[in-house]
Design a protein around this motif. Sequence first.
Motif, PDB file in Angstrom:
ATOM      1  N   PRO A   1      11.539  -0.501  -2.981  1.00 45.01           N
ATOM      2  CA  PRO A   1      11.830  -1.309  -4.174  1.00 45.01           C
ATOM      3  C   PRO A   1      11.613  -0.602  -5.505  1.00 45.01           C
ATOM      4  CG  PRO A   1       9.656  -1.864  -3.332  1.00 45.01           C
ATOM      5  CD  PRO A   1      10.240  -0.832  -2.381  1.00 45.01           C
ATOM      6  N   SER A   2      10.995   0.570  -5.513  1.00 46.69           N
ATOM      7  CA  SER A   2      10.576   1.195  -6.765  1.00 46.69           C
ATOM      8  C   SER A   2      11.639   2.136  -7.315  1.00 46.69           C
ATOM      9  CB  SER A   2       9.269   1.971  -6.557  1.00 46.69           C
ATOM     10  OG  SER A   2       8.934   2.691  -7.719  1.00 46.69           O
ATOM     11  N   ALA A   3      12.301   1.720  -8.396  1.00 50.82           N
ATOM     12  CA  ALA A   3      13.326   2.559  -9.014  1.00 50.82           C
ATOM     13  C   ALA A   3      12.762   3.869  -9.553  1.00 50.82           C
ATOM     14  CB  ALA A   3      14.037   1.784 -10.116  1.00 50.82           C
ATOM     15  N   PRO A   4      11.578   3.870 -10.231  1.00 52.75           N
ATOM     16  CA  PRO A   4      11.041   5.161 -10.697  1.00 52.75           C
ATOM     17  C   PRO A   4      10.810   6.156  -9.570  1.00 52.75           C
ATOM     18  CG  PRO A   4       9.923   3.333 -11.770  1.00 52.75           C
ATOM     19  CD  PRO A   4      10.768   2.737 -10.689  1.00 52.75           C
ATOM     20  N   ALA A   5      10.290   5.682  -8.429  1.00 53.04           N
ATOM     21  CA  ALA A   5      10.054   6.589  -7.307  1.00 53.04           C
ATOM     22  C   ALA A   5      11.364   7.158  -6.780  1.00 53.04           C
ATOM     23  CB  ALA A   5       9.303   5.862  -6.194  1.00 53.04           C
ATOM     24  N   LEU A   6      12.382   6.325  -6.699  1.00 54.65           N
ATOM     25  CA  LEU A   6      13.662   6.787  -6.156  1.00 54.65           C
ATOM     26  C   LEU A   6      14.292   7.856  -7.034  1.00 54.65           C
ATOM     27  CD1 LEU A   6      15.239   3.389  -5.005  1.00 54.65           C
ATOM     28  CD2 LEU A   6      13.953   5.037  -3.658  1.00 54.65           C
ATOM     29  N   ALA A   7      13.990   7.826  -8.323  1.00 52.18           N
ATOM     30  CA  ALA A   7      14.583   8.800  -9.238  1.00 52.18           C
ATOM     31  C   ALA A   7      13.851  10.131  -9.245  1.00 52.18           C
ATOM     32  CB  ALA A   7      14.596   8.221 -10.662  1.00 52.18           C
ATOM     33  N   ASP A   8      12.691  10.188  -8.609  1.00 57.31           N
ATOM     34  CA  ASP A   8      11.907  11.421  -8.624  1.00 57.31           C
ATOM     35  C   ASP A   8      12.554  12.452  -7.694  1.00 57.31           C
ATOM     36  OD1 ASP A   8       9.669  13.351  -7.815  1.00 57.31           O
ATOM     37  OD2 ASP A   8       8.695  12.135  -9.352  1.00 57.31           O
ATOM     38  N   PRO A   9      12.698  13.705  -8.152  1.00 54.96           N
ATOM     39  CA  PRO A   9      13.361  14.722  -7.320  1.00 54.96           C
ATOM     40  C   PRO A   9      12.618  15.056  -6.028  1.00 54.96           C
ATOM     41  CG  PRO A   9      12.409  15.712  -9.299  1.00 54.96           C
ATOM     42  CD  PRO A   9      12.356  14.230  -9.491  1.00 54.96           C
ATOM     43  N   LEU A  10      11.337  14.718  -5.934  1.00 51.08           N
ATOM     44  CA  LEU A  10      10.589  14.992  -4.702  1.00 51.08           C
ATOM     45  C   LEU A  10      10.896  13.979  -3.602  1.00 51.08           C
ATOM     46  CD1 LEU A  10       6.962  15.861  -5.933  1.00 51.08           C
ATOM     47  CD2 LEU A  10       8.824  17.422  -5.365  1.00 51.08           C
ATOM     48  N   VAL A  11      11.467  12.835  -3.972  1.00 49.23           N
ATOM     49  CA  VAL A  11      11.555  11.705  -3.055  1.00 49.23           C
ATOM     50  C   VAL A  11      12.844  11.711  -2.242  1.00 49.23           C
ATOM     51  CG1 VAL A  11      11.816   9.177  -2.948  1.00 49.23           C
ATOM     52  CG2 VAL A  11       9.994  10.201  -4.318  1.00 49.23           C
TER      53      VAL A  11
ATOM     54  N   LEU B   1       0.821  -1.204   0.000  1.00 50.44           N
ATOM     55  CA  LEU B   1       0.000   0.000   0.000  1.00 50.44           C
ATOM     56  C   LEU B   1       0.857   1.257   0.000  1.00 50.44           C
ATOM     57  CD1 LEU B   1      -2.954  -0.851   2.413  1.00 50.44           C
ATOM     58  CD2 LEU B   1      -2.982  -0.762  -0.081  1.00 50.44           C
ATOM     59  N   GLY B   2       1.990   1.227   0.704  1.00 50.07           N
ATOM     60  CA  GLY B   2       2.892   2.371   0.698  1.00 50.07           C
ATOM     61  C   GLY B   2       3.380   2.697  -0.698  1.00 50.07           C
ATOM     62  N   GLY B   3       3.673   1.650  -1.471  1.00 49.17           N
ATOM     63  CA  GLY B   3       4.113   1.872  -2.845  1.00 49.17           C
ATOM     64  C   GLY B   3       3.020   2.473  -3.712  1.00 49.17           C
ATOM     65  N   LEU B   4       1.794   1.980  -3.550  1.00 49.69           N
ATOM     66  CA  LEU B   4       0.683   2.534  -4.323  1.00 49.69           C
ATOM     67  C   LEU B   4       0.405   3.982  -3.937  1.00 49.69           C
ATOM     68  CD1 LEU B   4      -1.930  -0.381  -4.416  1.00 49.69           C
ATOM     69  CD2 LEU B   4      -0.235   0.231  -6.134  1.00 49.69           C
ATOM     70  N   LEU B   5       0.463   4.270  -2.648  1.00 52.27           N
ATOM     71  CA  LEU B   5       0.233   5.638  -2.186  1.00 52.27           C
ATOM     72  C   LEU B   5       1.327   6.567  -2.706  1.00 52.27           C
ATOM     73  CD1 LEU B   5      -1.401   7.595  -0.420  1.00 52.27           C
ATOM     74  CD2 LEU B   5      -0.007   6.857   1.528  1.00 52.27           C
ATOM     75  N   THR B   6       2.562   6.097  -2.704  1.00 46.92           N
ATOM     76  CA  THR B   6       3.666   6.888  -3.242  1.00 46.92           C
ATOM     77  C   THR B   6       3.409   7.247  -4.697  1.00 46.92           C
ATOM     78  OG1 THR B   6       5.290   5.912  -1.738  1.00 46.92           O
ATOM     79  CG2 THR B   6       6.131   6.869  -3.775  1.00 46.92           C
ATOM     80  N   ARG B   7       3.012   6.262  -5.495  1.00 49.13           N
ATOM     81  CA  ARG B   7       2.748   6.516  -6.915  1.00 49.13           C
ATOM     82  C   ARG B   7       1.616   7.523  -7.092  1.00 49.13           C
ATOM     83  NH1 ARG B   7       3.091   0.480  -9.675  1.00 49.13           N
ATOM     84  NH2 ARG B   7       4.871  -0.240  -8.455  1.00 49.13           N
ATOM     85  N   ALA B   8       0.568   7.379  -6.281  1.00 46.02           N
ATOM     86  CA  ALA B   8      -0.569   8.288  -6.408  1.00 46.02           C
ATOM     87  C   ALA B   8      -0.163   9.728  -6.092  1.00 46.02           C
ATOM     88  CB  ALA B   8      -1.698   7.833  -5.489  1.00 46.02           C
ATOM     89  N   LEU B   9       0.621   9.920  -5.042  1.00 45.50           N
ATOM     90  CA  LEU B   9       1.033  11.272  -4.662  1.00 45.50           C
ATOM     91  C   LEU B   9       2.022  11.858  -5.671  1.00 45.50           C
ATOM     92  CD1 LEU B   9       1.400  10.778  -0.806  1.00 45.50           C
ATOM     93  CD2 LEU B   9      -0.274  12.234  -1.965  1.00 45.50           C
ATOM     94  N   LEU B  10       2.913  11.030  -6.184  1.00 50.54           N
ATOM     95  CA  LEU B  10       3.848  11.528  -7.191  1.00 50.54           C
ATOM     96  C   LEU B  10       3.129  11.870  -8.494  1.00 50.54           C
ATOM     97  CD1 LEU B  10       6.967   9.234  -6.656  1.00 50.54           C
ATOM     98  CD2 LEU B  10       6.686  11.636  -6.001  1.00 50.54           C
ATOM     99  N   HIS B  11       2.075  11.129  -8.797  1.00 54.76           N
ATOM    100  CA  HIS B  11       1.285  11.451  -9.989  1.00 54.76           C
ATOM    101  C   HIS B  11       0.544  12.774  -9.805  1.00 54.76           C
ATOM    102  CE1 HIS B  11      -1.211  10.833 -13.533  1.00 54.76           C
ATOM    103  NE2 HIS B  11      -2.267  11.115 -12.788  1.00 54.76           N
ATOM    104  N   ALA B  12      -0.016  12.985  -8.606  1.00 54.11           N
ATOM    105  CA  ALA B  12      -0.788  14.205  -8.347  1.00 54.11           C
ATOM    106  C   ALA B  12       0.112  15.426  -8.196  1.00 54.11           C
ATOM    107  CB  ALA B  12      -1.631  14.022  -7.096  1.00 54.11           C
ATOM    108  N   ARG B  13       1.287  15.247  -7.578  1.00 51.23           N
ATOM    109  CA  ARG B  13       2.242  16.340  -7.313  1.00 51.23           C
ATOM    110  C   ARG B  13       1.671  17.412  -6.392  1.00 51.23           C
ATOM    111  NH1 ARG B  13       6.631  13.790  -9.233  1.00 51.23           N
ATOM    112  NH2 ARG B  13       7.841  15.739  -9.234  1.00 51.23           N
ATOM    113  N   ALA B  14       0.500  17.136  -5.800  1.00 50.34           N
ATOM    114  CA  ALA B  14      -0.130  18.113  -4.915  1.00 50.34           C
ATOM    115  C   ALA B  14      -0.921  17.367  -3.859  1.00 50.34           C
ATOM    116  CB  ALA B  14      -1.048  19.051  -5.698  1.00 50.34           C
TER     117      ALA B  14
END
Length: 335
Positions: free
Chosen positions: A43-53, A12-25
């Motif tokens: 475990p998520s490489a795309p999330a780790l590469a995001d400048p917000l993370v 669920l943490g991974g899904l929530l991370t994706r949702a917040l990064l998609h919204a950016r707000a």
Amino acid sequence: MRILITGASGFLGGLLTRALLHARAFDGRPITSLLLADRAAHPSAPALADPLVECVQGDLTDRLDELFVRPVDAVFHLAAAVSAQCEADFELGMHANVDTTRALLDAARTQQAAGGPVARLVFSSSLAVYGSDPAAPLPPVVSEATVPSPRSSYGTQKLVCEHLIADYTRRGYVDGRVARLMTVAVRPGPPNAAASGFLSAIVREPLAGRSATCPVDPATRVALASPHGTVQGLLRLAQAERGTGRGRLNGLAPVNLPALSVTVAEMLTTLRDMAGDDAVGLVTFAPDPAVEAIVGSWPAAFDHHRAATLGLHPDPGFRSLVERYVADRASSAPL
């Protein structure tokens, strides 16, 4: 807007991370930092590469000073030891669920006392806070007005945390919002230590051509919610304005997220309709009294009025949960 997710490496943490990064707000404000905290590496490489993370690994109680070194505006507290773990190891459950939550609340309280923001804290509680006691059996349909009487250490620990969050909120230390989660299905990946894990396994494994074991009677009725619906429920609760009226969060009482009520037998009928007799034939029934005692103590039918006021509704049927799982597996895009 600096947001902390504890237990961020979990499903669920991974899904929530994706949702917040998609919204950016969040709550009408741009997210400037997303802190992902967990004992395990994310475990998520795309999330780790995001400048917000920003990822912080380790025991949460040891990393709170680092996490709160700058003001935290919102917290999604998902980190927990799950049901079967807590029954097997009482000390583990107390530390992971109660001690850690108290430490997190005190970090937010210290921030508020120093003139910082009052953190909005969303806590993932569980339907396991309910249970049937001989002196006070559960009603046929459970609501937030039903008195919790947990029949497991996990449910007891979640209920303790609910009361702590309500009191810290009453005193103005945090703005706490408690979501009581239903069993989330169908979860991808390997089984976890939750007593309810088989409810995903008896669908997920046969769809992949693998065997699965069901430890409860097929007549057992359970309350389920899709991963997508659960994450959307957490986000809606987190961003709801306080007050009375539709769309607002009234009072300090927890919110039971919407539940789909279904029996194990009905789940397997859906599996047969979608994947055939061979898939259902991969499911073996092997009663486990310990699992039956935990899962059997949970309610399976809920009054959704409080959630509906926030615009949240149950999934339309178990087939929709399976179809969503199959589509997500094919696209690798859960949200």
